[in-house]
Scaffold this motif. Sequence first.
Motif, PDB file in Angstrom:
ATOM      1  N   VAL A 298     -38.739  -7.050 -44.708  1.00 53.19           N
ATOM      2  CA  VAL A 298     -39.311  -6.347 -43.561  1.00 53.19           C
ATOM      3  C   VAL A 298     -38.896  -7.037 -42.269  1.00 53.19           C
ATOM      4  O   VAL A 298     -38.515  -6.382 -41.284  1.00 53.19           O
ATOM      5  N   ALA A 299     -38.963  -8.372 -42.249  1.00 51.93           N
ATOM      6  CA  ALA A 299     -38.543  -9.109 -41.054  1.00 51.93           C
ATOM      7  C   ALA A 299     -37.074  -8.847 -40.744  1.00 51.93           C
ATOM      8  O   ALA A 299     -36.683  -8.701 -39.573  1.00 51.93           O
ATOM      9  N   PHE A 300     -36.241  -8.778 -41.775  1.00 51.89           N
ATOM     10  CA  PHE A 300     -34.812  -8.503 -41.584  1.00 51.89           C
ATOM     11  C   PHE A 300     -34.614  -7.137 -40.937  1.00 51.89           C
ATOM     12  O   PHE A 300     -33.882  -6.987 -39.957  1.00 51.89           O
ATOM     13  N   PHE A 301     -35.296  -6.116 -41.468  1.00 55.69           N
ATOM     14  CA  PHE A 301     -35.066  -4.761 -40.989  1.00 55.69           C
ATOM     15  C   PHE A 301     -35.695  -4.494 -39.626  1.00 55.69           C
ATOM     16  O   PHE A 301     -35.251  -3.603 -38.913  1.00 55.69           O
ATOM     17  N   ARG A 302     -36.706  -5.273 -39.244  1.00 55.67           N
ATOM     18  CA  ARG A 302     -37.302  -5.093 -37.928  1.00 55.67           C
ATOM     19  C   ARG A 302     -36.584  -5.925 -36.862  1.00 55.67           C
ATOM     20  O   ARG A 302     -36.901  -5.816 -35.682  1.00 55.67           O
ATOM     21  N   SER A 303     -35.628  -6.732 -37.279  1.00 58.03           N
ATOM     22  CA  SER A 303     -34.797  -7.500 -36.353  1.00 58.03           C
ATOM     23  C   SER A 303     -33.477  -6.760 -36.148  1.00 58.03           C
ATOM     24  O   SER A 303     -33.124  -5.870 -36.929  1.00 58.03           O
ATOM     25  N   PRO A 304     -32.710  -7.117 -35.117  1.00 60.53           N
ATOM     26  CA  PRO A 304     -31.417  -6.466 -34.926  1.00 60.53           C
ATOM     27  C   PRO A 304     -30.524  -6.633 -36.155  1.00 60.53           C
ATOM     28  O   PRO A 304     -30.337  -7.745 -36.652  1.00 60.53           O
ATOM     29  N   HIS A 305     -30.011  -5.536 -36.672  1.00 61.23           N
ATOM     30  CA  HIS A 305     -29.126  -5.594 -37.831  1.00 61.23           C
ATOM     31  C   HIS A 305     -28.158  -4.416 -37.766  1.00 61.23           C
ATOM     32  O   HIS A 305     -28.377  -3.444 -37.047  1.00 61.23           O
ATOM     33  N   ALA A 306     -27.098  -4.525 -38.531  1.00 64.57           N
ATOM     34  CA  ALA A 306     -26.082  -3.485 -38.588  1.00 64.57           C
ATOM     35  C   ALA A 306     -25.773  -3.201 -40.056  1.00 64.57           C
ATOM     36  O   ALA A 306     -26.064  -4.024 -40.932  1.00 64.57           O
ATOM     37  N   PRO A 307     -25.207  -2.048 -40.350  1.00 59.71           N
ATOM     38  CA  PRO A 307     -24.797  -1.792 -41.736  1.00 59.71           C
ATOM     39  C   PRO A 307     -23.815  -2.852 -42.212  1.00 59.71           C
ATOM     40  O   PRO A 307     -23.015  -3.369 -41.439  1.00 59.71           O
ATOM     41  N   GLY A 308     -23.902  -3.196 -43.468  1.00 57.93           N
ATOM     42  CA  GLY A 308     -22.997  -4.197 -44.017  1.00 57.93           C
ATOM     43  C   GLY A 308     -23.526  -4.759 -45.316  1.00 57.93           C
ATOM     44  O   GLY A 308     -24.552  -4.311 -45.843  1.00 57.93           O
ATOM     45  N   ALA A 309     -22.842  -5.775 -45.816  1.00 60.05           N
ATOM     46  CA  ALA A 309     -23.183  -6.330 -47.127  1.00 60.05           C
ATOM     47  C   ALA A 309     -24.573  -6.953 -47.134  1.00 60.05           C
ATOM     48  O   ALA A 309     -25.325  -6.808 -48.111  1.00 60.05           O
ATOM     49  N   ASP A 310     -24.948  -7.668 -46.055  1.00 62.59           N
ATOM     50  CA  ASP A 310     -26.270  -8.296 -46.031  1.00 62.59           C
ATOM     51  C   ASP A 310     -27.374  -7.252 -45.973  1.00 62.59           C
ATOM     52  O   ASP A 310     -28.415  -7.391 -46.639  1.00 62.59           O
ATOM     53  N   ALA A 311     -27.179  -6.199 -45.187  1.00 61.45           N
ATOM     54  CA  ALA A 311     -28.174  -5.133 -45.132  1.00 61.45           C
ATOM     55  C   ALA A 311     -28.309  -4.450 -46.486  1.00 61.45           C
ATOM     56  O   ALA A 311     -29.425  -4.101 -46.915  1.00 61.45           O
ATOM     57  N   ASP A 312     -27.197  -4.278 -47.183  1.00 63.00           N
ATOM     58  CA  ASP A 312     -27.259  -3.667 -48.515  1.00 63.00           C
ATOM     59  C   ASP A 312     -28.046  -4.542 -49.488  1.00 63.00           C
ATOM     60  O   ASP A 312     -28.857  -4.046 -50.280  1.00 63.00           O
ATOM     61  N   LEU A 313     -27.803  -5.858 -49.433  1.00 66.15           N
ATOM     62  CA  LEU A 313     -28.545  -6.766 -50.312  1.00 66.15           C
ATOM     63  C   LEU A 313     -30.036  -6.739 -49.998  1.00 66.15           C
ATOM     64  O   LEU A 313     -30.877  -6.731 -50.905  1.00 66.15           O
ATOM     65  N   ALA A 314     -30.365  -6.737 -48.707  1.00 68.08           N
ATOM     66  CA  ALA A 314     -31.774  -6.699 -48.318  1.00 68.08           C
ATOM     67  C   ALA A 314     -32.431  -5.402 -48.774  1.00 68.08           C
ATOM     68  O   ALA A 314     -33.572  -5.401 -49.248  1.00 68.08           O
ATOM     69  N   ARG A 315     -31.729  -4.301 -48.647  1.00 67.40           N
ATOM     70  CA  ARG A 315     -32.276  -3.011 -49.074  1.00 67.40           C
ATOM     71  C   ARG A 315     -32.514  -2.991 -50.576  1.00 67.40           C
ATOM     72  O   ARG A 315     -33.563  -2.527 -51.037  1.00 67.40           O
ATOM     73  N   GLU A 316     -31.567  -3.517 -51.350  1.00 72.48           N
ATOM     74  CA  GLU A 316     -31.735  -3.558 -52.800  1.00 72.48           C
ATOM     75  C   GLU A 316     -32.899  -4.463 -53.187  1.00 72.48           C
ATOM     76  O   GLU A 316     -33.709  -4.128 -54.066  1.00 72.48           O
ATOM     77  N   GLY A 317     -32.998  -5.637 -52.529  1.00 72.33           N
ATOM     78  CA  GLY A 317     -34.098  -6.545 -52.828  1.00 72.33           C
ATOM     79  C   GLY A 317     -35.440  -5.961 -52.454  1.00 72.33           C
ATOM     80  O   GLY A 317     -36.433  -6.147 -53.179  1.00 72.33           O
ATOM     81  N   PHE A 318     -35.486  -5.258 -51.327  1.00 71.22           N
ATOM     82  CA  PHE A 318     -36.723  -4.613 -50.888  1.00 71.22           C
ATOM     83  C   PHE A 318     -37.179  -3.591 -51.918  1.00 71.22           C
ATOM     84  O   PHE A 318     -38.352  -3.537 -52.310  1.00 71.22           O
ATOM     85  N   ALA A 319     -36.253  -2.754 -52.376  1.00 73.80           N
ATOM     86  CA  ALA A 319     -36.599  -1.708 -53.345  1.00 73.80           C
ATOM     87  C   ALA A 319     -37.080  -2.315 -54.657  1.00 73.80           C
ATOM     88  O   ALA A 319     -38.055  -1.828 -55.262  1.00 73.80           O
ATOM     89  N   ARG A 320     -36.420  -3.385 -55.118  1.00 69.17           N
ATOM     90  CA  ARG A 320     -36.847  -4.032 -56.372  1.00 69.17           C
ATOM     91  C   ARG A 320     -38.256  -4.606 -56.239  1.00 69.17           C
ATOM     92  O   ARG A 320     -39.104  -4.408 -57.117  1.00 69.17           O
ATOM     93  N   ALA A 321     -38.497  -5.341 -55.151  1.00 63.69           N
ATOM     94  CA  ALA A 321     -39.807  -5.958 -54.979  1.00 63.69           C
ATOM     95  C   ALA A 321     -40.887  -4.903 -54.816  1.00 63.69           C
ATOM     96  O   ALA A 321     -41.995  -5.042 -55.353  1.00 63.69           O
TER      97      ALA A 321
END
Length: 328
Positions: A298-321
């Motif tokens: 949540v902290a990652f997505f509410r901070s400035p971010h752009a599409p990319g590998a790190d955003a994809d990893l965060a999205r996958e981890g968020f969905a799993r958790a």
Amino acid sequence: MRERPRGDGAPGDTTVLRALRAWDVDAARVEYAPVGFGDHHWTATAPDGERWFVTVSDLSDKPHCGPGTASARDGLSRAMDTARALRERAGLGFVVAPLPTRDGRTLLPLGERYAVALFPHLPGATGEFGRETDPARRMRTVEILAALHRAPVPGRAPVLPSDPAGRAGLERSLGDLGVPWTGGPLAEPARELLAGTPVARRLAEYDLRARDMRRRGVAPVLTHGEPHPGNVLWQGTRPLLLDWDTTAVAPPERDLWQVALEPGELDRWTELTGRAPDAGALALYELRWDLEDIASCVAFFRSPHAPGADADLAREGFARAAGRLATG
């Protein structure tokens, strides 16, 4: 992290090369290593071929080390000092500890926001994040954890706070579910996903479980915090534990829930330590892991971010958790 640090003051290759002089390392080159999630990594190579592994931490994103960059820097320094003490004073050869600078520090500030640590570059292979599927490797991991849990606690060892890391920010986000989120393209999808999870209920459950554990008086030890397969380097049948930034004094179940898959697999730990794991504490720390994962994403997505590998990893981890919290 899969992507280099961004923004004003973000360290690059030249900054890393210059920082290595504090270790008297005259590297011919450094290369960014797109591995892990959380810290940034480089490999450094000397003219004679000797290699090192460089870890650069963004202190604004280390809530488990402390709130705010100054507190996180101190907490991370204490964790690195603890790992070094475990290897050099307690003789735990499976601890992959940071190398000291010429003046004895295990962590070097890089401006206000970042800090760097240097490690030996070791041969071997790590597993995949999750739980180890090889029973023999699980047993060896249990055995080194038993040795860690029996070790004297170094004086600078951090103590695990009672609240999950990032809880305050997560609770603020729960209060903001009725308004649009900004930060980047995944902010709004994250808000919608969080709105559909039972995070508030699971936080209340965590508090009840934590109070119950304290009433039972589960004794603390020094824990690693993340002994999953991605943090275990295998040299043949020999396991080495990496990534000690999460080390803290806490009940041993903080580590144990991550390594056992089958009933009875922790019997070896009981044999070596003389105590039985607490079932309630195992459940508590598994829940804490998911809550901290959610808070970090949540902290990652509410901070400035752009599409990319790190955003994809965060999205996958968020969905799993989120899925685990919904079914737990």
